[in-house]
Design an enzyme around this catalytic site. Structure first.
Site, PDB file in Angstrom:
ATOM      1  N   LYS A  67     -33.977 -37.100 -38.131  1.00 54.92           N
ATOM      2  CA  LYS A  67     -34.192 -36.211 -39.263  1.00 54.92           C
ATOM      3  C   LYS A  67     -33.795 -34.784 -38.907  1.00 54.92           C
ATOM      4  O   LYS A  67     -33.046 -34.131 -39.628  1.00 54.92           O
ATOM      5  CB  LYS A  67     -35.652 -36.295 -39.685  1.00 54.92           C
ATOM      6  CG  LYS A  67     -35.906 -35.758 -41.067  1.00 54.92           C
ATOM      7  CD  LYS A  67     -37.297 -36.176 -41.533  1.00 54.92           C
ATOM      8  CE  LYS A  67     -37.353 -37.617 -42.007  1.00 54.92           C
ATOM      9  NZ  LYS A  67     -38.536 -38.352 -41.547  1.00 54.92           N
ATOM     10  N   ARG A 137     -43.088 -33.588 -40.111  1.00 54.16           N
ATOM     11  CA  ARG A 137     -42.533 -34.926 -40.252  1.00 54.16           C
ATOM     12  C   ARG A 137     -42.058 -35.459 -38.908  1.00 54.16           C
ATOM     13  O   ARG A 137     -41.458 -34.776 -38.115  1.00 54.16           O
ATOM     14  CB  ARG A 137     -41.357 -34.893 -41.225  1.00 54.16           C
ATOM     15  CG  ARG A 137     -41.616 -33.963 -42.408  1.00 54.16           C
ATOM     16  CD  ARG A 137     -40.452 -33.931 -43.353  1.00 54.16           C
ATOM     17  NE  ARG A 137     -40.249 -35.246 -43.900  1.00 54.16           N
ATOM     18  CZ  ARG A 137     -40.555 -35.596 -45.149  1.00 54.16           C
ATOM     19  NH1 ARG A 137     -41.049 -34.696 -45.969  1.00 54.16           N
ATOM     20  NH2 ARG A 137     -40.349 -36.806 -45.557  1.00 54.16           N
ATOM     21  N   GLY A 146     -41.357 -45.611 -41.735  1.00 53.87           N
ATOM     22  CA  GLY A 146     -42.749 -45.872 -42.080  1.00 53.87           C
ATOM     23  C   GLY A 146     -43.653 -46.102 -40.895  1.00 53.87           C
ATOM     24  O   GLY A 146     -44.839 -46.374 -41.044  1.00 53.87           O
ATOM     25  N   MET A 148     -44.275 -43.999 -38.282  1.00 53.85           N
ATOM     26  CA  MET A 148     -45.011 -42.873 -37.716  1.00 53.85           C
ATOM     27  C   MET A 148     -45.483 -41.934 -38.810  1.00 53.85           C
ATOM     28  O   MET A 148     -45.184 -42.104 -39.979  1.00 53.85           O
ATOM     29  CB  MET A 148     -44.139 -42.171 -36.682  1.00 53.85           C
ATOM     30  CG  MET A 148     -43.987 -43.033 -35.427  1.00 53.85           C
ATOM     31  SD  MET A 148     -42.929 -42.260 -34.241  1.00 53.85           S
ATOM     32  CE  MET A 148     -41.473 -42.050 -35.207  1.00 53.85           C
ATOM     33  N   ARG A 381     -28.459 -39.577 -43.770  1.00 56.04           N
ATOM     34  CA  ARG A 381     -28.420 -40.582 -42.695  1.00 56.04           C
ATOM     35  C   ARG A 381     -27.393 -41.640 -43.075  1.00 56.04           C
ATOM     36  O   ARG A 381     -26.979 -41.711 -44.234  1.00 56.04           O
ATOM     37  CB  ARG A 381     -29.789 -41.209 -42.505  1.00 56.04           C
ATOM     38  CG  ARG A 381     -30.320 -41.820 -43.770  1.00 56.04           C
ATOM     39  CD  ARG A 381     -31.771 -42.249 -43.605  1.00 56.04           C
ATOM     40  NE  ARG A 381     -32.318 -42.530 -44.921  1.00 56.04           N
ATOM     41  CZ  ARG A 381     -33.601 -42.796 -45.150  1.00 56.04           C
ATOM     42  NH1 ARG A 381     -34.465 -42.797 -44.164  1.00 56.04           N
ATOM     43  NH2 ARG A 381     -34.024 -43.047 -46.370  1.00 56.04           N
ATOM     44  N   HIS A 503     -34.293 -79.522 -35.006  1.00 55.17           N
ATOM     45  CA  HIS A 503     -33.086 -80.308 -35.270  1.00 55.17           C
ATOM     46  C   HIS A 503     -32.483 -79.920 -36.611  1.00 55.17           C
ATOM     47  O   HIS A 503     -31.273 -79.672 -36.722  1.00 55.17           O
ATOM     48  CB  HIS A 503     -33.441 -81.797 -35.233  1.00 55.17           C
ATOM     49  CG  HIS A 503     -32.283 -82.698 -35.557  1.00 55.17           C
ATOM     50  ND1 HIS A 503     -32.035 -83.164 -36.824  1.00 55.17           N
ATOM     51  CD2 HIS A 503     -31.289 -83.186 -34.770  1.00 55.17           C
ATOM     52  CE1 HIS A 503     -30.949 -83.921 -36.806  1.00 55.17           C
ATOM     53  NE2 HIS A 503     -30.483 -83.956 -35.572  1.00 55.17           N
ATOM     54  N   ARG A 677     -16.459 -84.750 -26.031  1.00 56.66           N
ATOM     55  CA  ARG A 677     -17.526 -85.129 -25.103  1.00 56.66           C
ATOM     56  C   ARG A 677     -17.829 -86.619 -25.232  1.00 56.66           C
ATOM     57  O   ARG A 677     -17.975 -87.136 -26.335  1.00 56.66           O
ATOM     58  CB  ARG A 677     -18.792 -84.329 -25.407  1.00 56.66           C
ATOM     59  CG  ARG A 677     -19.928 -84.657 -24.464  1.00 56.66           C
ATOM     60  CD  ARG A 677     -21.151 -83.814 -24.739  1.00 56.66           C
ATOM     61  NE  ARG A 677     -21.801 -84.208 -25.980  1.00 56.66           N
ATOM     62  CZ  ARG A 677     -22.883 -83.610 -26.476  1.00 56.66           C
ATOM     63  NH1 ARG A 677     -23.413 -82.576 -25.844  1.00 56.66           N
ATOM     64  NH2 ARG A 677     -23.424 -84.024 -27.603  1.00 56.66           N
ATOM     65  N   GLU A 812     -24.633 -78.087 -17.672  1.00 54.84           N
ATOM     66  CA  GLU A 812     -25.824 -77.967 -18.524  1.00 54.84           C
ATOM     67  C   GLU A 812     -27.104 -78.268 -17.760  1.00 54.84           C
ATOM     68  O   GLU A 812     -28.164 -78.412 -18.351  1.00 54.84           O
ATOM     69  CB  GLU A 812     -25.696 -78.870 -19.754  1.00 54.84           C
ATOM     70  CG  GLU A 812     -25.366 -80.310 -19.431  1.00 54.84           C
ATOM     71  CD  GLU A 812     -25.100 -81.155 -20.694  1.00 54.84           C
ATOM     72  OE1 GLU A 812     -25.639 -80.844 -21.753  1.00 54.84           O
ATOM     73  OE2 GLU A 812     -24.368 -82.160 -20.567  1.00 54.84           O
ATOM     74  N   SER A 831     -17.530 -76.508 -19.387  1.00 54.12           N
ATOM     75  CA  SER A 831     -18.031 -75.945 -20.627  1.00 54.12           C
ATOM     76  C   SER A 831     -19.540 -75.809 -20.469  1.00 54.12           C
ATOM     77  O   SER A 831     -20.231 -76.792 -20.210  1.00 54.12           O
ATOM     78  CB  SER A 831     -17.686 -76.860 -21.799  1.00 54.12           C
ATOM     79  OG  SER A 831     -18.225 -76.324 -22.976  1.00 54.12           O
ATOM     80  N   GLY A 833     -23.070 -75.890 -21.378  1.00 52.33           N
ATOM     81  CA  GLY A 833     -23.918 -76.417 -22.450  1.00 52.33           C
ATOM     82  C   GLY A 833     -25.238 -75.680 -22.387  1.00 52.33           C
ATOM     83  O   GLY A 833     -26.180 -76.133 -21.762  1.00 52.33           O
ATOM     84  N   THR A 834     -25.282 -74.516 -23.008  1.00 48.61           N
ATOM     85  CA  THR A 834     -26.421 -73.626 -22.785  1.00 48.61           C
ATOM     86  C   THR A 834     -27.688 -74.076 -23.504  1.00 48.61           C
ATOM     87  O   THR A 834     -28.765 -73.588 -23.188  1.00 48.61           O
ATOM     88  CB  THR A 834     -26.073 -72.181 -23.186  1.00 48.61           C
ATOM     89  OG1 THR A 834     -25.452 -72.207 -24.470  1.00 48.61           O
ATOM     90  CG2 THR A 834     -25.125 -71.579 -22.176  1.00 48.61           C
ATOM     91  N   ASP A 836     -29.008 -77.232 -23.378  1.00 51.11           N
ATOM     92  CA  ASP A 836     -29.712 -78.000 -22.357  1.00 51.11           C
ATOM     93  C   ASP A 836     -30.000 -77.156 -21.129  1.00 51.11           C
ATOM     94  O   ASP A 836     -31.052 -77.288 -20.510  1.00 51.11           O
ATOM     95  CB  ASP A 836     -28.894 -79.238 -21.950  1.00 51.11           C
ATOM     96  CG  ASP A 836     -29.178 -80.407 -22.874  1.00 51.11           C
ATOM     97  OD1 ASP A 836     -29.727 -80.163 -23.967  1.00 51.11           O
ATOM     98  OD2 ASP A 836     -28.886 -81.551 -22.510  1.00 51.11           O
ATOM     99  N   CYS A 899     -20.306 -73.885 -24.996  1.00 56.59           N
ATOM    100  CA  CYS A 899     -20.341 -74.641 -26.258  1.00 56.59           C
ATOM    101  C   CYS A 899     -21.757 -74.828 -26.767  1.00 56.59           C
ATOM    102  O   CYS A 899     -21.991 -75.615 -27.659  1.00 56.59           O
ATOM    103  CB  CYS A 899     -19.650 -75.995 -26.088  1.00 56.59           C
ATOM    104  SG  CYS A 899     -20.505 -77.085 -24.942  1.00 56.59           S
ATOM    105  N   TYR A 919     -13.401 -68.717 -23.065  1.00 56.63           N
ATOM    106  CA  TYR A 919     -13.604 -68.839 -24.518  1.00 56.63           C
ATOM    107  C   TYR A 919     -15.057 -69.144 -24.831  1.00 56.63           C
ATOM    108  O   TYR A 919     -15.821 -69.545 -23.952  1.00 56.63           O
ATOM    109  CB  TYR A 919     -12.701 -69.933 -25.118  1.00 56.63           C
ATOM    110  CG  TYR A 919     -13.072 -71.337 -24.704  1.00 56.63           C
ATOM    111  CD1 TYR A 919     -14.023 -72.070 -25.435  1.00 56.63           C
ATOM    112  CD2 TYR A 919     -12.503 -71.945 -23.584  1.00 56.63           C
ATOM    113  CE1 TYR A 919     -14.384 -73.355 -25.043  1.00 56.63           C
ATOM    114  CE2 TYR A 919     -12.855 -73.219 -23.189  1.00 56.63           C
ATOM    115  CZ  TYR A 919     -13.798 -73.918 -23.931  1.00 56.63           C
ATOM    116  OH  TYR A 919     -14.173 -75.172 -23.541  1.00 56.63           O
TER     117      TYR A 919
END
Lengths: 940, 940
Positions: A67, A137, A146, A148, A381, A503, A677, A812, A831, A833-834, A836, A899, A919
């Protein structure tokens, strides 16, 4: 009439939506919008904690707060703003460092600043004849709307109120001001419960029939003031101070204190904002938009915040105070009205808007007040904007030369791109539905977008109706892989259980379909064919509409608006810039030709994950798959022959299906790579549930049902019992299956290679990459690579054909990452497998954690982020770094991708870029998101 | 009569047993037994591939092989051995490097060596008048008994046979020699199937009624020889060469080739022996123990291999060949007989024995032949010995000054110590039972030791009978935590399912009780009360006996022998040396005062893991625990009060139990540290099984059972359904429970601290260490540390007492290891929970993996070791190293230990030592193992 135009309640609204949590606000980002600092005046000597608006020495947003910075910048541009000054965030931090002692010299500096302000305004604090009133202010560097505290009308006391009453000839107005100050100061500075005041006030209002205190007469106000003072004294044993200096000190320290209020802490935790910044305090002389008929108050945007169009957009309310604009008690007119009523003021606003856009390099949201024909800007702003407007503004501002392409790319939040691409409910129609009471329940917004269709409870039924051309919404208590064909057929999905990573949620996001999960009050009863919430029942076949962003479920139809990427010309342009800027490839996870087609349309450069088992769930194949599985049991670990005939017969049929599937995919890809896969899930996922069959058997036994049925069910139960696992996630799945039942992977490999040869023989390039899942030891990969190559070479020998291919693996499991050097000896690509990998690294089962404790962990701040949404850099990320280093040590040219779900998450994409992956692969609908996020990562 | 005394079939037996796989034979270890090389003669010029026994130039065991090295060493000591020479392992390696071409000069060197041998013996190869016959024998540096080939009587042909017949006057003997040579050469060198020969021979034997060919007459032998030659020609198209030089070359290359025979490869894989060593070939002149009445053959040990006592021990058979000694056709006499028959030979053997022990610094197993009163030693090697003998020999040889304490400590395999401490079946009684056909089934030896008792199928019943003083063997299809009190009460455990790391196996090893698991042919039917294998039925209440090392299950009683550590004085001494040598602390995992007592007796220095939940399973508490759990559901996430009364009431009762339990443990510990883990398992483990209750409900519903029962069961089912998890291993357990139901951990913490204060007030030191399980994020630990400290401080404030304590955590999830620096900020110690850490790092559920694929993985060599038995250094070990480094970075003095199963495994202990942990903790019965292993690790 004296009112301040910027009440705290009118701070910018917090945007809602499921993806918002990811958009970490960081100071660095905001700073990049700051124009280069000007060489110039240093602050007046001795001004260590305080900066006046017109002499702020080029201090940053960090020091002045948003501000204060905006007001100072506008002052430096020569724009008309009320006088005032800012107490810096450094003063606030010094206050906390000093255990809540105001730093030395703070008050003397504030007093100097007040004297200077008085001199400029020709008014004096506490002077009944010419009183200076100010607002005090809060203003942190990062907007925390909102969160403070603010105190208005400071400087008033009985004497001053009498003076204003006398001079304005309107005692009621003067005493209303005084009354409001007492309440605000009592609450904010002295900690009196708001309800104590409202109790008194509401009684008076009820008694008099007035809507607000401004409609009360002088005597009533006098009486309320006296009661308010009693309230304060009863609650605190003290009185609201009359001395304006004392008021000011109290207000300043209260604003400081509000930095650590519970709600502010929660807010910062939620949005990932640092707790170390502190807040600045701006002290601003008050101006009044309800002074006379040539006064008023308004808000304007320099561009249309919904469409992004470059026109002044906003509202104006003549002879009114800001509160009225917000409350909706009066109807404001379009800002264009002002061009007729006060053309010179309007053109002044237009000029200011242009100047401010240029100064800040972005569309602005400006609050202003007109006092007797004189314009005051009270705040500026960066404008909040819709996803569509964000994209258009960024592209057009670049075309106008206002910002660079790089700035344009950084300006748009990648998730906004996603929101642009999914169908959405017509918001006016949705509002109507709310008003009509058609909102049935609110669950979790699990996959954004809007859908409207016939309520259905069964996947087969959904598919049947969809085939007949109906639009259906599928409702289930929860979903499983067996429901996927129904989810594919449906336009939207509702579940009563599960969270945003259940799922249903994951599949829906993958499909780009709206989904609402975990609606707590909602019962979904597929047997009886109804959903129910708080006694409201909607039955099968009725129309329902859902909003996957807000989690709302409506009865009846609501119009949906259908976007298409080709019609989004600004986005197409922005993404083409992104492609030039990014280093990471963006591939897609897609299992069916239609998904592949969608992915390419969204700009995917290849397929990073094709899950063959999804093809197994197609209803006409599932029986064959089940026959295969039940027969497979006898064939375990027997590399060739000697095996149940049913097993090989059903595999042969499946091979035909899969070959055709892969051919279709290769044709769509036109030579782009496809990572396919091999079978991954535990076999029991393809079978009926153990519990269901157990119930059947016990019932049949108790009721003495038909002998053959009982025998068949009992046999099935025995099979299911053998396949049952305590922890299927950690059991017989992935390459463990491929090693136990070699024929399954051989069949899939033959199908992939045959399909590739078929398409290649048509003259089209093909790049199949066969991916082995769930490897934890180099020997698994070594053995499978040998087996699969033997299969492939046999096929080449038999047919005299051949094709280029690769064999690689998912990383994975933690052990795969830790021993990636060994695995890279036989894997030609990795690849990550994040999904798992996150499960095993944390020891969280997604299926269980979410409902049982994960949501609570997030609420309580035990986890800063849901690691299934945003990649956990310290744990999972560390493993990815290790695997990247080790994999490249063995094979400097190994191709590395990701992936998991994280492949479509901007923060995770940034991590992948930094870690040096080649990638990311994500669901088709997130490909545009990933392209933009990859560009932002590359731009740093 | 001319026979060689060392037939290949008599090579040392492969020791069996479940722990054997861990004892990797490494060359370095054997080498450390080699006496320092002497400065001395270099080999004759031009001897690159061949070393004669008396001129071996101090070549190592690695070059000469075990057999060649022993013969050469004995020669250098001046002991009587037959003449001969060794073709080195380097020749073998050169042969394989040269693609199976004998290296240049090999044959010319061999010829030189043969000529020298002929000169010394006064015999000539192929000379009918004075023939030299030799054996051609394999001999790798590491003993691989029976794995590689040997050819005896080489040098014989028709002419030579006729010469021997003529000169000995015994043509049958000469032709028998010739016949045996043809068969052996035909099989070993020419690859003819053994069955082709035995077919011919058996027909002749049957026809003549003779037991062996040596009893046939000359004419029959002539006929058989002719048929054998036909067999060879038919199978190969070639004849057995008559030329002894050709025979020799063929035999030497065949021995080389046998290094890569399938069985040799398998053997090396199994025992972890390198494939790169190759075999040496020793060519030894033959001597004959059946020459006359002053001839004979024998085997002796320099110390008693069963007891370790220092007396010559062995057998002698006069006028006989080695084969007879092995076959058992004649009964040999005790070697002491020899002192009467040929006192000078006996005393010569005694002298040789002493000399050889001194030379090799170890007890020896010596083979000898006496030919007409002249002693020949044919082989010497380190003696196989029983665990008891190993310990006694090591200690006594140290006392005799033969070896150092360091050598003594390295000499004993740590697992041998374990075998010494568990009760075992009297082996003669077991043999009797086998002969009587009382062997019912053979499963997996899952926990060594012997037990005999009444067959019982139910844990409660087992406990009841045990309380009445009965010895019971508990048989179950598989076990679960609910069976633990029965396992505690039983003397032995049998399961029909599960492997060596199943629940039953792990708990049994923890308790030091014999256990047989996964007996494939065995059916355990608790409902009907019988076990059955191959039609043999044993019913409830009958006596059974089990051997947990061999996996045997017998019907009827078999005497058990009960050891005690205090009676094992040699072991006590050896372990005291171990304590001086080791750096690692050795603590124990123990849940009950009696286990703690056992652990201390075995030398534990503290308790590294006390699993509080085991106390919950005591039958009288389980109801209370269940009430608590079912009530807890409503109390989730409510930090205080407002909670179901039943919940707090049952917690209060449990607090009383636990306080008493901990007091008892602290009293036994007398100030030693105790790491007490807070509740870890998922709550449903304490409840009846979902499937059981589901069956009940369906049955009751179908049969129209009593309404109240149905209602109660249905309510329970609903609860169970809510608690059910897809992957409980990765679900709501460990500290996640502690955060969701704070009252449970608070109760346990209060019980620990109150118990500590109570015992401390009696003047005894206490060192409680409270351990939080399953932490994956620093924030979990931070929050729980705060909560628990608040509870403890409240207790201190209330009671005015206090006690020192620590709060730390298990590191059992990959993420905890990867972020150990953060966790160490609030954890005062780490204990690596390598069971769970192995599960998540590999993505293996122990419950599922073992039966479904792990055993096959081990069989197929996909995994070199069971990672649940031997710590996986590349994966899990890597995480431990990372956590150690990060933990110490934050807190250089943090105490690091390990409390998984691996804490009692020697290889894993070596890893812990190298990684710099402070202590290992294992089950009480493995504490002596760990002490010795820790010493060996420290000695390097």
């Amino acid at each position: 009439m004296l009112y301040n135009v910027v009440p705290s309640a009118k701070e910018e609204a917090v945007p809602n939506g499921v993806f918002h949590r990811r958009n970490r606000v960081t100071l660095a980002q905001e700073d990049s919008e700051t124009p280069p600092e000007e060489e110039g005046a240093k602050p007046e000597a001795g001004h260590r904690w305080v900066r006046s608006f017109h002499d702020y020495a080029g201090e940053s947003r960090e020091v002045l707060g948003g501000k204060g910075y905006g007001l100072a910048e506008m002052t430096s541009l020569g724009l008309p703003i009320p006088e005032g000054f800012t107490i810096t965030t450094q003063a606030c931090l010094a206050y906390f460092r000093g255990e809540k002692q105001a730093p030395e010299d703070l008050w003397s500096e504030v007093e100097l600043a007040i004297r200077a302000l008085e001199a400029r305004r020709g008014q004096r604090l506490g002077d009944p004849e010419s009183p200076l009133l100010v607002s005090v202010r809060s203003g942190a560097a990062v907007s925390m709307p909102g969160m403070m505290d603010t105190v208005l009308n400071l400087g008033i006391n009985r004497g001053v109120a009498e003076g204003i009453a006398r001079r304005s000839g309107n005692p009621a107005f003067a005493y209303d001001l005084y009354l409001r100050f007492i309440q605000m100061y009592g609450e904010v500075v002295m900690g009196v419960e708001s309800s104590h005041f409202s109790g008194v006030r509401d009684e008076w209002l009820a008694h008099s029939g007035a809507a607000s205190t401004s409609q009360l007469d002088f005597e009533s106000l006098e009486a309320i003031i006296s009661e308010y003072q009693g309230v304060v004294f009863d609650a605190t044993g003290r009185e609201v101070p009359e001395d304006p200096e004392v008021q000011l000190r109290g207000a300043v320290l209260s604003v400081f204190d509000s930095w650590y209020s519970a709600r502010a802490i929660d807010y910062r935790n939620h949005y990932g904002i640092s707790h170390d910044m502190g807040t600045a305090v701006s002290v601003v002389a008050m101006v009044y938009g309800n002074m006379d008929y040539r006064s008023g108050t308004g808000v304007c945007f320099t561009r249309n915040p919904a469409t992004g169009e470059r026109t002044l957009y906003g509202e104006y309310l003549a002879n009114a105070q800001g509160e009225e604009l917000v409350s909706g008690a009066s109807t404001p007119s379009d800002i264009s009205e002002l061009s007729r009523e006060m053309p010179e003021v309007y053109s002044q606003i237009v000029d200011c808007a242009q100047l401010l856009e240029k100064r800040f390099g972005d569309a602005q949201d400006i609050e202003f007040t007109v006092e007797s024909g004189k314009l005051y800007l009270l705040q500026t702003r960066a404008a909040q904007r819709s996803p569509r407007a964000a994209v258009r503004m960024a592209v057009e501002m670049t075309d106008e030369g206002l910002i660079s392409r790089e700035q344009a790319l950084k300006r748009v939040n990648p998730d906004q791109v996603y929101n642009l691409l999914v169908p959405r409910l017509d918001q006016s129609a949705a509002e109507e539905a709310r008003v009509e009471g058609r909102l049935v329940a609110v669950g979790l917004g699990a996959s954004p977008g809007g859908a409207t269709g016939r309520l259905t409870f069964n996947a087969d039924e959904a598919q049947r109706l969809a085939n007949e051309g109906a639009r259906v919404v599928l409702a289930r208590p929860e979903t499983s892989p067996e429901d996927v064909h129904g989810m594919l057929a449906a336009v939207g999905i509702v579940t009563s259980r599960g969270g945003t990573t259940s799922h249903a949620a994951v599949v829906a996001r993958g499909l780009g379909k709206p989904c609402v999960t975990g609606a707590e009050t909602l019962t979904v009863n597929p047997e009886r064919g109804y959903i129910m919430s708080d006694g409201v029942v909607v039955t099968e076949g009725e129309d329902v509409s859902i909003d996957g962003a807000t989690g709302e479920i409506f009865r009846g139809e609501i119009t949906t608006l259908q976007p298409s990427i080709s019609s989004e010309k600004h986005m197409v342009e922005l993404l083409s810039w992104a492609d030039d800027a990014k280093r990471l490839g963006v591939w897609a996870n897609a299992d069916y030709p239609r998904d592949v087609r969608a992915a390419l349309e969204f700009g995917a450069e290849g397929i990073g994950l094709c899950r063959t088992e999804h093809m197994f769930f197609e209803p006409e194949r599932l029986d064959m798959v089940r026959t295969m599985i039940l027969a497979a049991h006898d064939c375990a670990d027997s590399p060739e022959g000697e095996c149940d005939r049913d097993f090989h017969a059903s595999l042969a049929v499946l091979e035909g299906y899969q070959t055709a599937d892969f051919e279709a995919i290769f044709r769509v890809l036109e030579g782009r790579p496809a990572v396919i896969r091999l079978l991954d899930p535990p076999l029991h996922e393809f079978l009926p549930s153990f519990v269901d069959i157990l119930e059947d058997v016990v019932e049949l036994r108790a009721a003495g049902g038909p002998v053959e049925t009982l025998a068949a069910k009992t046999a099935l139960l025995t099979h299911l019992e053998e396949l049952r696992e305590v922890n299927p996630m950690l059991g017989l799945r992935g390459c463990r299956l491929g090693l136990k039942f070699p024929a399954i992977y051989e069949m899939q490999t033959r199908a992939i290679i045959a399909a590739a040869c078929n398409v290649s023989s048509e003259g089209m390039a093909v790049h199949p990459e066969i991916m082995v899942p769930l490897v934890s030891h180099g020997n698994e990969m070594k053995l499978l690579r040998k087996n699969l190559e033997a299969t492939i070479n046999a096929y080449f020998d038999e047919t005299g054909r051949s094709v280029e291919y690769k064999i690689g693996t998912m990383i994975e499991l933690p052990r795969a990452a830790l021993t990636a050097d060994e695995i890279a000896e036989t894997a030609q690509f990795f690849s990550f497998g994040t999904n798992d990998l996150t499960q095993t690294t944390y020891g969280y089962s997604r299926d269980d954690a979410e409902g049982k404790f994960l949501m609570k962990y997030l609420e309580r701040g035990i986890l800063p982020e849901d690691p299934f949404q945003e990649l956990d850099r310290s744990g999972v990320g560390r493993l990815i770094e290790i695997a990247t280093r080790l994999g490249r040590k063995t094979d400097a040219n190994i191709i590395l991708g990701i992936c998991g779900e994280h492949g479509g998450d901007p923060s995770s994409i940034e991590f992948c870029h930094k870690t040096g992956l080649d990638y990311v692969s994500c669901s088709p609908y997130r490909v545009p998101v990933a392209r933009l996020a990859a560009a932002q990562a590359a731009l740093g």
